[in-house]
Design an enzyme around this catalytic site. Structure first.
Site: not given
Length: 283
Positions: A99, A134, A166, A195, A216
């Site tokens: 597993r 992320k 940012k 950004e 963005d």
């Protein structure tokens, strides 16, 4: 395309086995300790394979005498029902490792496969697919490697290897110009990305001589205008609103990069199966 450090792979595997095996595999204890068996790993769907080093390390830590013969390499495309590898060795060890080994292989293959879908859609352009931060906790470098196996490009690895200015940084510093200047003073050898949320900020970031400019959530017409304005002088990264339906159109605006958080964040594990040859179990 180097894999993450072997010591890092070993550490990740140790943590995975610690949470899965704990004080011991009480079900594997039902098998006589001298039993030898064989197994194959097959894929039930088309995919890009990734995670072989992690898979092998699981078996090595459980029982180093187990032998694994691979028929594919990381980054290879496979079809449903392809046999990925053959495994032979101590049955208890194979059952204990199964597993955790599959978890690594399925998850990293899922990231590589998702990346390749985006890469294929924009292959007719010069644009490249970027990942983001992320990622799954503890698997940052592993997933970044999987993105490379899928044909993507790594963005910054963490908070330490690129300045990314940012909205909140701009507000705190006072302006894009001030933020970039401070970044140059504090970290002269690190690239600075800014950004932006519109053409006014794009102009300021360009004047401040940012190394990369992120666009963005720009509408398509503004993406095209930004490409026209910068005329190749500064690499442009499109971000926001990117999915399999929009990525082709975004790439065709002429931007250099498109960052896609979903390839590491919304991971769907590839469907793999380990099949044991039961007739080999001998008490």
């Amino acid at each position: 395309m180097n894999t993450p450090n072997p010591a890092e792979i070993a550490e990740s595997v140790s943590l995975a086995l610690a949470e899965d095996v704990g004080s011991g595999d009480v079900t594997a204890d039902l098998i006589a300790p001298e039993t030898i068996s064989r197994a194959t790993v097959i894929t039930r769907e088309d995919a890009i394979i990734c995670g072989i080093a992690w898979f092998d390390e699981v078996f090595r830590q459980v029982n180093p005498s187990i032998q694994i013969t691979w028929h594919f390499q990381d980054g290879d495309p496979v079809k449903a029902n392809d046999i990925l590898c053959h495994i032979k060795g101590n049955a208890r060890g194979m059952l204990t490792a199964e597993r955790s080994a599959l978890n690594f292989l399925q998850t990293l293959s899922g990231t590589a496969t998702a990346t390749r879908r985006y890469v294929d859609l924009i292959a007719h352009t010069s644009c490249r697919i970027l990942d983001t931060r992320k990622t799954l906790p503890g698997l940052r470098n592993a997933q970044k490697y999987a993105v490379r196996c899928g044909g993507g490009v790594n963005h910054r690895i963490g908070l330490y290897d690129r300045v990314l200015v940012k909205e909140n940084h701009i507000m705190a510093a006072g302006s894009i110009t001030a933020a970039v200047a401070q970044a140059r003073r504090l970290h002269p050898n690190i690239k600075v990305e800014v950004e932006t949320e519109g053409l006014k900020e794009l102009a300021e970031a360009t004047a401040a001589k940012a190394d990369i400019i992120m666009l963005d959530d720009y509408p398509m017409e503004l993406l095209r205008e930004a490409v026209k304005i910068t005329a190749g002088r500064i690499p442009l990264e499109a971000s926001g609103g990117v999915n399999l339906e929009t990525v082709k159109t975004i790439a065709e605006t002429g931007v250099d990069f498109i960052s896609v958080g979903s390839i590491t964040k919304h991971v769907r594990a590839v469907d793999l199966s380990m099949r044991f040859e039961l007739q080999d179990f001998k008490a």
